[in-house]
Design an enzyme around this catalytic site. Structure first.
Site, PDB file in Angstrom:
ATOM      1  CG  LEU A   1       7.622  17.993  -5.753  1.00  0.00           C
ATOM      2  CD1 LEU A   1       6.542  17.699  -4.722  1.00  0.00           C
ATOM      3  CD2 LEU A   1       8.638  18.984  -5.176  1.00  0.00           C
ATOM      4  CB  ALA A   2       7.638  16.357 -11.594  1.00  0.00           C
TER       5      ALA A   2
ATOM      6  CB  ALA B   1       0.776   5.029  13.077  1.00  0.00           C
TER       7      ALA B   1
ATOM      8  CG  ASP C   1      -2.527  -0.511  12.849  1.00  0.00           C
ATOM      9  OD1 ASP C   1      -3.033   0.024  11.838  1.00  0.00           O
ATOM     10  OD2 ASP C   1      -1.347  -0.893  12.892  1.00  0.00           O
TER      11      ASP C   1
ATOM     12  CB  THR D   1       9.363  -3.955   7.632  1.00  0.00           C
ATOM     13  OG1 THR D   1       9.630  -2.859   6.766  1.00  0.00           O
ATOM     14  CG2 THR D   1      10.004  -3.736   8.977  1.00  0.00           C
TER      15      THR D   1
ATOM     16  CB  VAL E   1      -2.667   8.315  14.550  1.00  0.00           C
ATOM     17  CG1 VAL E   1      -2.281   7.115  15.397  1.00  0.00           C
ATOM     18  CG2 VAL E   1      -2.090   8.224  13.143  1.00  0.00           C
TER      19      VAL E   1
ATOM     20  CE1 TYR F   1       8.028   7.376   5.746  1.00  0.00           C
ATOM     21  CE2 TYR F   1      10.350   7.620   5.181  1.00  0.00           C
ATOM     22  CZ  TYR F   1       9.356   7.011   5.922  1.00  0.00           C
ATOM     23  OH  TYR F   1       9.690   6.040   6.838  1.00  0.00           O
TER      24      TYR F   1
ATOM     25  NE  ARG G   1       2.126  -3.413   7.609  1.00  0.00           N
ATOM     26  CZ  ARG G   1       1.926  -3.282   6.310  1.00  0.00           C
ATOM     27  NH1 ARG G   1       1.271  -4.218   5.654  1.00  0.00           N
ATOM     28  NH2 ARG G   1       2.384  -2.234   5.666  1.00  0.00           N
ATOM     29  N   GLY G   2       4.812  -5.210  11.501  1.00  0.00           N
ATOM     30  CA  GLY G   2       6.085  -4.520  11.294  1.00  0.00           C
ATOM     31  C   GLY G   2       6.771  -4.088  12.593  1.00  0.00           C
TER      32      GLY G   2
END
Ligand code: NAD
Length: 467
Positions: free
Chosen positions: A317-318, A309, A258, A408, A282, A373, A237-238
């Site tokens: 983060l905390a 992917a 995928d 998306t 992956v 990320y 997708r996307g």
């Protein structure tokens, strides 16, 4: 399908991404394109997002003649390489230019930067909607004298600022060409054709670096991937589904991969674009071997691999648990690295191969709630930088796109205000379409892009926020 603002139906038909990109409605765009909205917007001087001109096979690339200037070493080559374009040498009242192209390779001193002003200033009001500004310079670090390096580096601030001034979907980009490129500058052609066409609709304020290798033009610029075998991960997708669609359009044999859980959507994509589906996580230890075996058995090898992917697992983060951290690093960074190395070691990625990674502007600007990320996507940039010289020895290139706000399912999940902000913060006042990312990837994938290596190109409409 996503409801499109009135007057944008044409774009819906043209946009190969429309069917698979399930973006959220663009509230601001819908409002200013509605009759009362347009009236109010013009009265209040509100910015109006332009419906961007995108690529269509057989159509003239720039939306008008090209004004070509500058006294450098590539102006003649540009004219020869783009023999099918219409060039003019002077501003003519009433003529709207499809592109302003300036050969700045001859600028060797700070004083000579004046030539930029003299060429562009009188032409700024004569650029067509979705027109292009393109400056071609010399790679600053290789520009010789100190004065030459300074002057060439200055081009970057110029083109990026022009991008922020242009209206109606016009964009501004810079290409740095290696000083030892041959006079014919054939290695430049794929980049020129990409930047000057509708394929680069959402690529704005970017710098492309082109090396000194010669290139051979494909038999058809509408089918540049003919005869090539391409793998796209995360293609159910996307953005991945649209990459597969654009690759197939460009003539490639496509393998879409995928996770097994996305099997149904993956088969749908495969059927739609005429690709072969492969269930592949992956992050599996044997992902490279599995992919190599599958592609070699069916098609004799791989020419292009796109590591698309990707996942987000946002938390401050905390508050982040170890699982969110490691899954994002594994899918987005460790897996593409391991698969590239595995395919190269096995000889499955053939000479002339292309590796294309997907970074993000979150990996450049950073983003609240996305330490995992951001780290993974900045790591992707590091991977391109480190691998580019190594892979070049094998005749393989590696480049990355860094998408900004693309419409998306991923961005539809962003809270409303942030989402609208994401659109409006771009110089083009809108989010991009999945096809904009796919076209940039297809440009890197082209056999004619052999002189394009180690580039990170943002597909973000000149925005600088995370997605
Ligand atoms: P998406 O979530 O719509 O699609 C991602 C696909 O990857 C899904 O089909 C998913 O099943 C697949 N996938 C996830 N983990 C996998 C694994 N372990 N093995 C194989 N496949 C796996 O996302 P998208 O918006 O299309 O994003 C595609 C890429 O673009 C990602 O790398 C993303 O980080 C990047 N990106 C997207 C945006 C945006 O605005 N949408 C912006 C910047 C970067």
């Amino acid at each position: 399908a996503r409801p499109l603002p009135a007057g944008r139906d044409k774009e819906k038909v043209e946009n190969v991404a429309a069917s698979k990109s399930k973006g959220a409605p663009n509230l601001y765009g819908s409002f200013v394109h509605s009759a009362p909205g347009a009236f109010l917007a013009s009265k209040l001087g509100l910015p109006q997002p332009e419906s961007l001109r995108r690529y269509k096979a057989g159509e003239p690339a720039p939306p008008g003649p090209v004004l070509l200037g500058g006294k450098g070493r590539v102006a003649d080559a540009v004219r020869n390489l783009l023999g099918d374009y219409t060039f003019v040498d002077a501003v003519t009242p009433g003529v709207k230019f499809g592109a302003l192209v300036f050969d700045a390779t001859g600028i060797k001193t700070i004083e000579e930067l004046q030539e930029l002003f003299e060429f562009f200033q009188p032409a700024m009001r004569s650029i067509a909607a979705s027109g292009r500004v393109l400056v071609i310079g010399t790679t600053p670090e290789l520009a010789g004298s100190v004065d030459g390096q300074i002057a060439q580096r200055a081009l970057e601030g110029f083109t990026r600022s022009v991008g922020k001034e242009l209206l109606r979907g016009a964009t501004s980009n810079l290409v740095y060409l290696h000083p030892e490129a041959a006079t014919a500058a054939t290695g430049l052609e794929s980049t020129l054709r990409f930047v000057l066409s509708g394929k680069s609709a959402f690529v704005d304020g970017q710098v492309f670096r082109v090396g000194n290798d010669d290139a051979v033009a494909p038999a058809s610029w509408d089918k540049p991937l003919e005869g090539k075998v391409a793998v796209v991960t995360g293609a159910a997708r996307g953005i991945g589904a649209t990459i597969a669609e654009v690759f197939a359009r460009d003539g490639a044999t496509v393998i879409v991969a995928d996770i097994p859980a996305a099997g149904e959507a993956l088969s749908e994509t495969a059927n739609k674009v005429g690709a072969t589906a492969l269930a592949l996580d992956v992050t599996a230890a044997d992902a490279a071997e599995k992919l190599a075996a599958f592609a070699t058995e069916r098609f004799g090898g791989i020419d292009i691999v796109v590591h698309n992917a990707g996942i987000t697992r946002d938390k401050l983060l905390a508050n982040m648990d170890e699982g969110r951290w490691s899954s994002v690093i594994n899918v987005n960074l460790a897996a593409p690295h391991r698969i590239t190395e595995g395919l190269v070691a096995a000889g499955a990625l053939r000479a002339g191969g292309r590796v294309i990674d997907v970074s993000s502007i979150a990996g450049i600007a950073g983003n609240r709630g996305q330490t995992n990320y951001g780290a993974s996507k900045a790591g992707v940039i590091g991977m391109v930088n480190a691998e580019a010289p190594k892979l070049a020895e094998k005749g393989i290139t590696i480049n990355a796109v860094a998408p900004g706000f693309i419409e998306t399912a991923m961005t539809a999940a962003i809270p409303l205000a942030t989402r609208e902000g994401g659109r409006l913060l771009s110089s083009l006042l809108q989010g991009g379409q999945t096809v904009d990312v796919a076209e940039t990837i297809a440009y890197f994938a082209s056999p004619a892009s052999n002189a394009v290596n180690g580039n990170i190109v943002r597909v973000c409409g000149q925005a600088m926020i995370g997605a």
